[in-house]
Design a protein around this motif. Structure first.
Motif, short mmCIF file in Angstrom:
data_model
loop_
_atom_site.label_atom_id
_atom_site.label_comp_id
_atom_site.label_asym_id
_atom_site.label_seq_id
_atom_site.Cartn_x
_atom_site.Cartn_y
_atom_site.Cartn_z
N TYR A 11 0.95 -1.31 -0.11
CA TYR A 11 -0.09 0.00 -0.01
C TYR A 11 0.89 1.33 0.01
N PRO A 12 1.07 1.76 -1.13
CA PRO A 12 1.98 3.19 -1.35
C PRO A 12 1.03 4.30 -0.42
N ARG A 13 1.99 4.92 0.14
CA ARG A 13 0.97 6.23 1.05
C ARG A 13 2.06 7.38 0.88
N GLY A 14 1.45 8.48 0.84
CA GLY A 14 2.03 9.70 0.94
C GLY A 14 2.01 10.33 2.07
N ARG A 15 1.06 11.33 2.46
CA ARG A 15 0.71 11.93 3.87
C ARG A 15 -0.63 11.67 4.18
N SER A 16 -1.41 10.59 3.53
CA SER A 16 -2.70 9.99 3.85
C SER A 16 -3.74 11.14 3.89
N THR A 17 -3.45 12.09 3.27
CA THR A 17 -4.69 13.19 3.03
C THR A 17 -5.76 12.68 2.17
N SER A 18 -5.87 11.43 1.59
CA SER A 18 -6.96 11.02 0.75
C SER A 18 -8.28 11.13 1.47
N SER B 273 -6.16 22.34 -2.16
CA SER B 273 -6.16 23.05 -0.97
C SER B 273 -5.28 22.24 0.07
N SER B 274 -4.80 21.07 -0.15
CA SER B 274 -4.05 20.34 0.79
C SER B 274 -2.56 20.42 0.51
N SER B 275 -2.11 21.52 -0.49
CA SER B 275 -0.82 21.50 -1.00
C SER B 275 0.21 21.49 0.21
N ALA C 30 0.05 17.59 1.76
CA ALA C 30 0.17 16.49 0.53
C ALA C 30 1.30 16.35 -0.32
N THR C 31 1.70 15.14 -0.45
CA THR C 31 2.82 14.92 -1.31
C THR C 31 2.48 14.87 -2.80
N ILE C 32 3.64 15.20 -3.56
CA ILE C 32 3.24 15.11 -4.84
C ILE C 32 3.18 13.85 -5.62
N GLY D 67 1.26 11.60 -3.87
CA GLY D 67 -0.22 11.29 -3.68
C GLY D 67 -0.91 12.20 -4.75
N ASN D 68 -0.55 13.16 -5.18
CA ASN D 68 -1.21 14.14 -6.06
C ASN D 68 -1.05 13.48 -7.44
N LEU D 69 0.11 12.88 -7.50
CA LEU D 69 0.24 12.29 -9.14
C LEU D 69 -0.85 11.04 -9.21
N ALA E 298 -4.55 14.90 -8.68
CA ALA E 298 -5.29 15.96 -8.17
C ALA E 298 -5.51 17.12 -8.80
N GLY E 299 -6.40 17.77 -8.32
CA GLY E 299 -6.90 19.16 -8.91
C GLY E 299 -7.07 20.35 -7.80
N GLY E 300 -7.40 21.30 -8.22
CA GLY E 300 -7.64 22.55 -7.24
C GLY E 300 -8.15 23.78 -7.99
C1 LIG Z 1 -8.31 19.45 3.73
C2 LIG Z 1 -8.09 18.61 2.45
C3 LIG Z 1 -8.28 19.28 1.43
C4 LIG Z 1 -8.11 18.74 0.30
N1 LIG Z 1 -8.20 19.32 -1.06
C5 LIG Z 1 -8.02 18.70 -2.12
C6 LIG Z 1 -7.95 19.53 -3.52
O1 LIG Z 1 -8.48 20.76 -3.54
N2 LIG Z 1 -7.96 18.86 -4.68
C7 LIG Z 1 -7.63 17.48 -4.53
O2 LIG Z 1 -7.24 16.85 -5.76
N3 LIG Z 1 -7.41 16.63 -3.32
C8 LIG Z 1 -7.69 17.41 -2.15
N4 LIG Z 1 -7.57 16.59 -1.13
C9 LIG Z 1 -7.27 15.07 -0.96
C10 LIG Z 1 -5.80 14.90 -0.94
O3 LIG Z 1 -5.26 15.89 -0.30
C11 LIG Z 1 -5.20 14.46 -2.27
O4 LIG Z 1 -5.96 13.30 -2.80
C12 LIG Z 1 -3.74 14.26 -2.25
O5 LIG Z 1 -3.28 14.15 -3.61
C13 LIG Z 1 -3.48 13.07 -1.57
O6 LIG Z 1 -1.67 13.23 -1.26
P1 LIG Z 1 -1.29 12.35 -0.04
O7 LIG Z 1 0.27 12.70 0.04
O8 LIG Z 1 -1.64 12.66 1.32
O9 LIG Z 1 -1.46 10.90 -0.61
P2 LIG Z 1 -2.08 9.70 0.34
O10 LIG Z 1 -3.35 10.16 0.78
O11 LIG Z 1 -1.23 9.13 0.98
O12 LIG Z 1 -2.32 8.60 -0.92
C14 LIG Z 1 -3.29 8.93 -1.87
C15 LIG Z 1 -3.10 8.00 -2.90
O13 LIG Z 1 -1.93 8.17 -3.84
C16 LIG Z 1 -1.21 6.68 -3.62
N5 LIG Z 1 0.14 7.14 -3.61
C17 LIG Z 1 0.88 7.86 -2.84
N6 LIG Z 1 2.17 8.12 -3.29
C18 LIG Z 1 2.21 7.54 -4.31
C19 LIG Z 1 3.32 7.06 -4.91
N7 LIG Z 1 4.55 7.69 -4.53
N8 LIG Z 1 3.33 6.10 -5.77
C20 LIG Z 1 2.26 5.48 -6.34
N9 LIG Z 1 1.12 5.70 -5.58
C21 LIG Z 1 1.01 6.74 -4.53
C22 LIG Z 1 -1.65 5.93 -2.34
O14 LIG Z 1 -1.79 4.44 -2.46
C23 LIG Z 1 -3.27 6.45 -2.50
O15 LIG Z 1 -3.86 5.90 -3.48
C24 LIG Z 1 -7.83 17.41 0.06
C25 LIG Z 1 -7.63 16.49 1.33
C26 LIG Z 1 -8.01 17.42 2.56
C27 LIG Z 1 -7.79 16.23 3.93
#
Ligand SMILES: Cc1cc2nc3c(=O)[nH]c(=O)nc-3n(C[C@H](O)[C@H](O)[C@H](O)COP(=O)(O)OP(=O)(O)OC[C@H]3O[C@@H](n4cnc5c(N)ncnc54)[C@H](O)[C@@H]3O)c2cc1C
Length: 474
Positions: A72-79, A138-140, A143-145, A147-149, A153-155
């Motif tokens: 289970y790959p994970r960035g900062r778990s803001t999903s 909004s979570s920039s 959140a990690t790039i 996770g965004n990839l 992710a949009g914004g």
């Molecule tokens: C307050 C708040 C506001 C938010 N606003 C937005 C917004 O405006 N727009 C938006 O799009 N989202 C938003 N989000 C959702 C979230 O922040 C995004 O989905 C973000 O991209 C997740 O990044 P993360 O680092 O937390 O990844 P995680 O939540 O840890 O993981 C997200 C997904 O990415 C996968 N993953 C992570 N790293 C890798 C890697 N290196 N390789 C392959 N897979 C990987 C994980 O398996 C998982 O499926 C928001 C969330 C919160 C809590």
């Protein structure tokens, strides 16, 4: 698929790959930190590994593939969709520690980044040299790039500039078999073979692990202007959105907050928002200073002509920042109503925004749920949020039905289940409703051919037979 448990022998092999004991976690208290994201539900991994190099990632994935252990790959778990939740146990691969590289190459207008870099740090580094990385979830800041990839992710800026996939030129990826591949490259144009970059972006960690990315940058616009338009009726605000968008102006951002959000923000941190309004829209334009000045006035005129009760243009940078601060305050403010937030991002074609608002009103009344709406109205990507208390089982049953009906409404209006938060495990039960059986099957066949043992983020995107949305516990 029958998965193997992580036993002492496998743990020993993982410790050989990552000898730093602090980066291999097995204590129950540590695993608890990896058992949730920003959505719903708790699932413990058997083990957490924090790799720092591509070689470590590749070796761990190879081992997991040989032994059939879920990864289970994970960035900062803001999903907000359950993306990183280890629903089948296995190994949580915490990619947030792989953050060594953040290199801006101004002459090529690119950035090369490790997956654990925070997106806000890319924004900052690009802006220091007069460039911009447009995707701005909004979570920039948290959140990690990577996770965004993975989530594409949009914004707010997606309206004018597009989303993450529009700014990815190339990737380094560890495949589910543990091979290291490179997709795309450093050039804007590249049509060599299948576009694997676009396939990986948005695949939610189900097709491979991103270990490096080459991002495209653009020149930072020299000027911006922002306005707030206040409406007594939310459906009218939807009409104003459509009218501005068809007027020849393309705002950089166009965000909406409904009355419940406005009241929640004012109760949390008063910003001087009009609590009597049924909706406010924030519009930002950017570009050449003279064009910006004309466009913001025109957008104000259109909102007034459609029926805004008041329009305020921010005159100073401080006023502009105050408006965006109010918008950013919505998420923390609404969770003070009740502890459980179900955050959806059903998206509709722009012309259907007023109708979607009307449907959401009906759903709120029908199920008597705390349904608040805010989001990226300009691209139809609304965020209907239901604020509830998961300890109240009866309320959660109503929430389940309301969520299902929100998805049905979006799809009936020609929209989609998710504009940016992804499918994860939360929306998997609704996939066939949008894609049809054949469409979903094609996606499944891609998954099976790249990940035949289904070890990469299993339990996501594809529903299990009979799976349905369950928001009650026990
Ligand atoms: C307050 C708040 C506001 C938010 N606003 C937005 C917004 O405006 N727009 C938006 O799009 N989202 C938003 N989000 C959702 C979230 O922040 C995004 O989905 C973000 O991209 C997740 O990044 P993360 O680092 O937390 O990844 P995680 O939540 O840890 O993981 C997200 C997904 O990415 C996968 N993953 C992570 N790293 C890798 C890697 N290196 N390789 C392959 N897979 C990987 C994980 O398996 C998982 O499926 C928001 C969330 C919160 C809590």
């Amino acid at each position: 698929m029958k998965y193997k448990q992580v036993d002492a022998e496998i743990l020993g092999r993982i410790r050989e790959i990552v000898p730093d004991a602090k980066r291999v976690l097995t204590e129950r208290t540590d695993l608890a930190s990896y058992s949730f994201d920003a959505s719903f539900g708790t699932h413990f991994p058997e083990l957490v590994v924090q790799p720092k190099t591509t070689a470590e990632v590749a070796a761990i994935v190879k081992l997991a593939y040989e032994e059939t252990i879920p990864i289970y790959p994970r960035g900062r778990s803001t999903s907000l969709s359950g993306g990183p939740l280890p629903v089948e146990g296995g190994i949580a691969l915490d990619m947030s520690h792989m953050n060594q590289r953040l290199e801006i190459i101004p002459d090529d207008l690119i950035a090369i980044v490790s997956p654990g870099v925070l997106t806000a740090n890319i924004h900052q580094a690009a802006e220091q040299v007069g460039l911009m990385y447009p995707p701005d979830p909004s979570s920039s800041a948290v959140a990690t790039i990577g996770g965004n990839l993975a989530e594409n992710a949009g914004g707010p800026r997606g309206l004018k500039y597009g989303v993450t996939k529009d700014y990815v030129l190339g990737l380094e990826v560890v495949t589910p078999q543990g091979e290291v591949i490179r997709t795309g490259g450093r050039t804007v144009k590249n049509v060599t073979g299948y576009d694997l970059t676009k396939l990986i972006v948005g695949s939610e960690g189900t097709l491979g692990i991103i270990t490096e990315a080459i991002l495209q940058l653009i020149p930072k616009p020299p000027a911006t202007a922002t306005l707030m338009a206040i409406f007594d009726d939310i459906v009218t605000s939807g009409e104003a959105i459509s009218r501005v968008l068809t007027s020849g102006i393309l705002p950089a951002k166009m965000e909406i907050m409904d009355q419940a959000c406005i009241k929640a923000v004012e109760a949390y941190q008063p910003c001087g928002l009009p609590v009597e309004a049924e909706a406010i829209i924030l519009i930002e334009v950017d570009g050449h200073p003279r064009a910006v000045e004309e466009e913001i006035k025109e957008a104000a005129r259109i909102c007034e002509s459609i029926g805004a009760s008041r329009v305020e243009i921010a005159n100073t940078e401080a006023e502009r920042e105050a408006l965006w601060k109010a918008r950013k305050m919505v998420s923390p403010a609404i969770v003070r109503m009740k502890p459980t937030k179900i955050s959806e991002d059903a998206t509709v074609p722009r012309s259907k925004i007023p109708e979607m608002f009307a449907r959401l009103k009906q759903i709120r009344d029908k199920y008597q749920v705390n349904l608040v709406v805010f989001g990226h109205a300009g691209d139809g990507n609304l965020h209907p949020n239901i604020i509830a208390d998961k300890r109240d089982q009866e309320e959660m049953k109503r929430v389940e039905k309301a969520v299902a009906e929100i998805f049905e409404a979006a799809i009936a209006l020609g929209g989609t289940l998710s504009g940016e938060h992804g499918i994860g495990n939360m929306k998997a039960p609704f996939m066939e409703m949008e894609l049809g059986a054949a469409g979903l099957d094609v996606m499944k066949r891609i998954k099976e051919s790249l990940d035949p043992k289904n070890i990469m983020n299993p339990g996501k995107i594809f529903p299990k037979p009979g799976q349905r949305l369950v928001l009650t516990e026990g």
